[in-house]
Design a protein around this motif. Structure first.
Motif, PDB file in Angstrom:
ATOM      1  N   PRO A 211       0.824  -1.206   0.000  1.00 26.57           N
ATOM      2  CA  PRO A 211       0.000   0.000   0.000  1.00 26.57           C
ATOM      3  C   PRO A 211       0.862   1.262   0.000  1.00 26.57           C
ATOM      4  O   PRO A 211       2.044   1.216   0.340  1.00 26.57           O
ATOM      5  CB  PRO A 211      -0.776  -0.115   1.317  1.00 26.57           C
ATOM      6  CG  PRO A 211       0.151  -0.855   2.224  1.00 26.57           C
ATOM      7  CD  PRO A 211       0.894  -1.835   1.334  1.00 26.57           C
ATOM      8  N   ASP A 212       0.236   2.383  -0.375  1.00 25.85           N
ATOM      9  CA  ASP A 212       0.913   3.680  -0.252  1.00 25.85           C
ATOM     10  C   ASP A 212       1.216   3.917   1.237  1.00 25.85           C
ATOM     11  O   ASP A 212       0.330   3.732   2.083  1.00 25.85           O
ATOM     12  CB  ASP A 212      -0.006   4.790  -0.788  1.00 25.85           C
ATOM     13  CG  ASP A 212       0.640   6.149  -0.714  1.00 25.85           C
ATOM     14  OD1 ASP A 212       1.198   6.589  -1.730  1.00 25.85           O
ATOM     15  OD2 ASP A 212       0.612   6.769   0.379  1.00 25.85           O
ATOM     16  N   PRO A 213       2.450   4.298   1.575  1.00 25.71           N
ATOM     17  CA  PRO A 213       2.799   4.422   3.011  1.00 25.71           C
ATOM     18  C   PRO A 213       2.059   5.532   3.740  1.00 25.71           C
ATOM     19  O   PRO A 213       2.028   5.547   4.965  1.00 25.71           O
ATOM     20  CB  PRO A 213       4.309   4.686   2.966  1.00 25.71           C
ATOM     21  CG  PRO A 213       4.574   5.253   1.607  1.00 25.71           C
ATOM     22  CD  PRO A 213       3.585   4.608   0.691  1.00 25.71           C
ATOM     23  N   VAL A 214       1.476   6.457   3.011  1.00 24.30           N
ATOM     24  CA  VAL A 214       0.748   7.559   3.670  1.00 24.30           C
ATOM     25  C   VAL A 214      -0.748   7.289   3.677  1.00 24.30           C
ATOM     26  O   VAL A 214      -1.418   7.424   4.706  1.00 24.30           O
ATOM     27  CB  VAL A 214       1.049   8.897   2.966  1.00 24.30           C
ATOM     28  CG1 VAL A 214       0.174  10.020   3.537  1.00 24.30           C
ATOM     29  CG2 VAL A 214       2.526   9.250   3.115  1.00 24.30           C
ATOM     30  N   HIS A 243      -2.491   2.648  11.579  1.00 23.09           N
ATOM     31  CA  HIS A 243      -2.772   2.239  10.203  1.00 23.09           C
ATOM     32  C   HIS A 243      -4.268   2.347   9.911  1.00 23.09           C
ATOM     33  O   HIS A 243      -4.687   2.848   8.860  1.00 23.09           O
ATOM     34  CB  HIS A 243      -2.316   0.794   9.972  1.00 23.09           C
ATOM     35  CG  HIS A 243      -0.821   0.642   9.865  1.00 23.09           C
ATOM     36  ND1 HIS A 243      -0.202  -0.523   9.472  1.00 23.09           N
ATOM     37  CD2 HIS A 243       0.183   1.515  10.105  1.00 23.09           C
ATOM     38  CE1 HIS A 243       1.107  -0.361   9.477  1.00 23.09           C
ATOM     39  NE2 HIS A 243       1.360   0.872   9.878  1.00 23.09           N
ATOM     40  N   GLY A 244      -5.060   1.846  10.848  1.00 24.38           N
ATOM     41  CA  GLY A 244      -6.503   1.882  10.648  1.00 24.38           C
ATOM     42  C   GLY A 244      -7.020   3.310  10.535  1.00 24.38           C
ATOM     43  O   GLY A 244      -7.869   3.610   9.688  1.00 24.38           O
ATOM     44  N   ARG A 245      -6.497   4.184  11.369  1.00 23.45           N
ATOM     45  CA  ARG A 245      -6.974   5.581  11.324  1.00 23.45           C
ATOM     46  C   ARG A 245      -6.608   6.256  10.011  1.00 23.45           C
ATOM     47  O   ARG A 245      -7.442   6.925   9.398  1.00 23.45           O
ATOM     48  CB  ARG A 245      -6.397   6.361  12.502  1.00 23.45           C
ATOM     49  CG  ARG A 245      -6.686   7.852  12.419  1.00 23.45           C
ATOM     50  CD  ARG A 245      -6.949   8.470  13.751  1.00 23.45           C
ATOM     51  NE  ARG A 245      -8.147   7.942  14.378  1.00 23.45           N
ATOM     52  CZ  ARG A 245      -8.528   8.248  15.633  1.00 23.45           C
ATOM     53  NH1 ARG A 245      -7.770   9.031  16.366  1.00 23.45           N
ATOM     54  NH2 ARG A 245      -9.640   7.753  16.132  1.00 23.45           N
ATOM     55  N   GLU A 246      -5.373   6.072   9.569  1.00 23.15           N
ATOM     56  CA  GLU A 246      -4.967   6.709   8.308  1.00 23.15           C
ATOM     57  C   GLU A 246      -5.745   6.130   7.137  1.00 23.15           C
ATOM     58  O   GLU A 246      -6.127   6.852   6.211  1.00 23.15           O
ATOM     59  CB  GLU A 246      -3.457   6.525   8.106  1.00 23.15           C
ATOM     60  CG  GLU A 246      -2.596   7.259   9.141  1.00 23.15           C
ATOM     61  CD  GLU A 246      -2.904   8.730   9.206  1.00 23.15           C
ATOM     62  OE1 GLU A 246      -2.954   9.369   8.145  1.00 23.15           O
ATOM     63  OE2 GLU A 246      -3.120   9.263  10.325  1.00 23.15           O
ATOM     64  N   ALA A 247      -5.992   4.805   7.176  1.00 17.65           N
ATOM     65  CA  ALA A 247      -6.771   4.193   6.098  1.00 17.65           C
ATOM     66  C   ALA A 247      -8.201   4.716   6.111  1.00 17.65           C
ATOM     67  O   ALA A 247      -8.798   4.956   5.053  1.00 17.65           O
ATOM     68  CB  ALA A 247      -6.759   2.672   6.253  1.00 17.65           C
TER      69      ALA A 247
END
Length: 758
Positions: A211-214, A243-247
């Motif tokens: 995945p895109d790291p950002v 990770h979950g929050r950024e996704a």
């Protein structure tokens, strides 16, 4: 100031930058606010801080590995604050604020495969935004590896309660024998998240790319993933949550058709521009819990009490003006902008803009060189240009300046018996008005050192500059330069640090020097006292190390002991007069002076006449350096300030002293000067506060006597007179007594009667 300039100015102030602990938290939890609440013992408030940023706080607070601690500013001063342990106690004892709120329902659906921490976080964040979320999980209940944690770490009922809360947010759960690609075909979803912190089948994993790291977006449109490679991580739980929050942020943007990256707030990973001054902070070791399972409430309060409450506020700590207005430069910039651009002259903000002393201390102590002085002066100039500056704001100071430059007080001439000058002594209007005798004595000394030293009585026009009157100041500067040119362009010697600064900044061709540097160079020695004195540098000498050093050379030559004064030299503080603070906000000016003298128990010493006046108003014994240089003319340190009326009269007196010294006739007295006045001490104080001078009253009473225009008031001989002097109408209530007027009351105003007169 336009919006772009405002943004640039606001960006200079770093007070709103997050503390290091918050910057180091993947969820942005405000560790500073949390610790401060814990230190107060306010568990409910502390829990509210956690719930504001944490998904399912009862779980997160128990399992968070606290990566923020490695960024804690306290870490090198006894150890980082134990935020992880504090969170565990807080979540156990603090009461929740209530259920999570959900935005109105949205039509687009989200499928989450897996029920590890990252998946639950995606479900939580998107459900709050109104999206219907379906979670497919293994086993009988969702939770993934969280279900395998010991009860002492995460009691099962806590996990169950939080899953039920997700259900209340319209998150649906459905068990699956295996988390494979077939699940995606079973559900028509607009976006898909695959949580790799659960057991994902190989056929699905094979469809996932990096995945895109950002954004955690995959190549397939609408597909997202997170929770990769977490098993052996020291921050397994909180990283999965991150990770979950950024996704979730990315999925929300995707479903709204917005860019996944534009204006996105990136994780700071501990980076912050907030400056925290730790000078003088003593190390305090961590509080170790007596019971290894965690803190007691008392232990937690003690540990949280070690928090440094990281703030910048370097300027506010030292400036009474900034502190008094309950903000910091970034908020003040917005206030000034609003005043200029929106309300266009709000009275309250006008006072704020005009109350700054323009001393520049804030710029020196600010890590980013934010200058309130520049901002306030620019605002004053704009208000003057657009005719929104209230006439009363600087009226008295400007009238004083014009009086000092009038024929009654101004003078420029060569030394007696000479037709030219190699030097020109410019004592400044305040020294001449406050200490005319010592000004004359100082001039006599300069004549001893250099017989071709002329004298120049005038005002450097600082009030016009401070008031933002660019046109008037520019015109006065040209007049000063013309006078200097007529005198043969000699070296100008100033006794006032403000005059010196004004000349150096705006008339550099004058090559002005400080009289204290001249005396020090000629080894003139003052007479020292035995008691240590606190030397207060004028704020206008802040960037003039040469003058400050010269004063210290003079004092060292006499072995004058000096007491410590914390804010000296480049860090020195204003006396409350600079920038017309005393004119715009007298109460604040008194507070500034009180704060200054409170910094030392010793008597004060200064080399600025107005500093001496302002500081002496507090009752503190204050000497001027001339009291040490010329003891035969010394004034007592406890002598009361001269006051506005005496200063005006003393300037005329000084001019006459010089004219007499040069063999010329004194200035002719004006008729009103012979009016006799009797003024009791309380009335004198009232006149000083209302900025009504005895000269004003003499003119009023002279006109009334000449024209016979009086109001008779009462039967005890009281009568009232008035006269318009310039823009102001003055009133005096008096009673005649043996040819003089006993002043009972006086007041003034700028109100005009349209079409008539009083």
């Amino acid at each position: 100031m336009d919006q772009k300039e405002l943004r640039e100015l606001e960006a200079t102030c770093i007070q709103e930058e997050p503390p290091a602990c918050r910057a180091g938290c993947p969820l942005g939890v405000d560790g500073r606010a949390f610790a401060l609440a814990m230190a107060r013992g306010d568990m409910d408030a502390a829990r509210a801080v956690l719930e504001k940023s944490m998904p399912f706080a009862p779980i997160t607070a128990r399992l968070c590995e606290a990566p923020c601690e490695k960024f804690c500013v306290r870490k090198d001063l006894g150890g980082a604050i134990s935020l992880g342990l504090l969170e565990r106690l807080c979540i156990a004892e603090g009461q929740t604020k209530g259920k999570a709120m959900r935005l109105p329902a949205r039509p687009k659906k989200v499928l989450v495969i897996g029920s590890g921490p990252s998946s639950l976080c995606v479900a939580f964040d998107l459900a709050k935004k109104g999206y219907p979320v379906m979670v497919r999980h293994l086993d009988a209940a969702p939770g993934g590896w969280l279900r395998g944690l010991p009860e002492s770490v995460l009691p099962p009922h806590i996990l169950t309660d939080e899953v039920n809360r997700l259900g209340a947010l319209h998150v649906s759960f459905q068990t699956a024998p295996v988390l494979n690609a077939a699940l995606i075909a079973e559900h028509a979803a607009d976006a898909i998240y695959v949580g790799q912190d659960d057991t994902i089948a190989d056929d699905l994993l094979e469809q996932l790319t990096l995945p895109d790291p950002v954004t955690f977006a995959l190549e397939k449109s609408g597909w997202f993933t997170g929770g990769m490679n977490m098993t052996d991580s020291a921050t397994r739980f909180i990283t999965a949550i991150s990770h979950g929050r950024e996704a979730a942020v990315s999925i929300d943007r995707f479903l709204q058709g917005a860019s996944l990256t534009l204006s996105r707030v990136l994780l700071r990973n501990g980076h912050t521009a907030l400056y925290t001054n730790t000078k003088g902070v003593k190390p305090r070791p961590r509080v170790t819990p007596a019971n290894p399972t965690g803190y007691t409430r008392e232990e937690a309060m003690a540990e949280a009490g070690r928090c440094l409450d990281c703030q910048c506020l370097e300027c506010v700590k030292h400036c009474v003006y900034l502190k008094d207005n309950d903000g910091y430069p970034k908020t003040y910039a917005r206030r000034v902008f609003n005043n200029l651009a929106i309300v266009q002259g709000m009275r309250q903000a006008n006072k704020f803009i005009n109350s700054c002393s323009l001393c520049g201390q804030c710029e020196v102590v600010c890590p980013n060189d934010f200058s309130m002085a520049s901002m306030c002066l620019d605002a004053r100039r704009e208000m003057v240009r657009t005719k929104r500056m209230p006439p009363s704001a600087h009226w008295f100071a400007l009238e004083e300046m014009r009086s000092a430059k009038s024929e009654q007080a101004a003078l420029a001439c060569h030394a007696p018996g000479t037709s030219g000058s190699t030097a020109l002594f410019f004592p400044g209007c305040q020294l001449g008005g406050i200490r005319p005798d010592q000004t004359m004595r100082l001039y006599e000394k300069l004549l001893e050192l250099e017989p071709k030293t002329g004298i120049w009585l005038d005002c450097c026009a600082a009030p016009a500059h401070w008031a933002g009157r660019e046109d008037e100041f520019s015109g006065l500067a040209r007049q000063l330069e013309a006078t200097w040119d007529d005198m043969g362009r000699p070296v100008v010697i100033t006794a006032c640090s403000t005059c010196l600064k004004m000349f150096r900044d705006h008339l550099p061709s004058l090559n002005a020097v400080s009289v204290w540097a001249v005396l020090a160079a000629h080894d003139v020695r003052p007479v020292a006292g035995s008691a240590a004195l606190a030397l207060s540098d004028p704020c206008t000498s802040r960037h003039d190390a040469e003058t400050r050093n010269a004063v210290r050379v003079l004092l060292r030559s006499a072995s004058q002991p000096l007491a410590d004064l914390p804010m000296s030299g480049e860090l020195t503080e204003c006396c409350g007069f600079g920038g017309l603070m005393d004119n715009a906000n007298p109460a604040l000016a008194r507070k500034v002076a009180q704060t200054r003298v409170a910094q030392s128990d010793a008597d004060f010493l200064t080399y600025c006449a107005m500093c001496r006046e302002q500081l002496a108003k507090t009752g503190k014994p204050v000497l001027h350096i001339l009291d040490l240089l010329f003891p035969e003319t010394a004034h007592d340190a406890s002598e009361a300030p001269a006051g506005i009326s005496a200063r005006r009269m003393n300037r005329r007196k000084l001019k006459n002293m010089i004219l007499s010294r040069f063999g010329h006739d004194e200035m002719p007295r004006q008729q009103w000067e012979s009016v006799g006045l009797v003024v009791a001490e309380p009335v004198a104080a009232m006149l000083e506060e209302r900025r009504i001078m005895l000269d004003d009253l003499r003119q009023v009473l002279h006109q009334a006597t000449r024209d016979g225009r009086w109001f008779r008031h009462g039967s005890d001989g009281r009568k009232i007179a008035s006269a318009e002097l310039g823009e102001v109408t003055f009133w005096a209530e008096v009673r005649e007594d043996n040819g003089a007027f006993e002043v009972l009351r006086a007041w003034s105003h700028r109100m005009r009667i349209a079409g008539g007169r009083i």
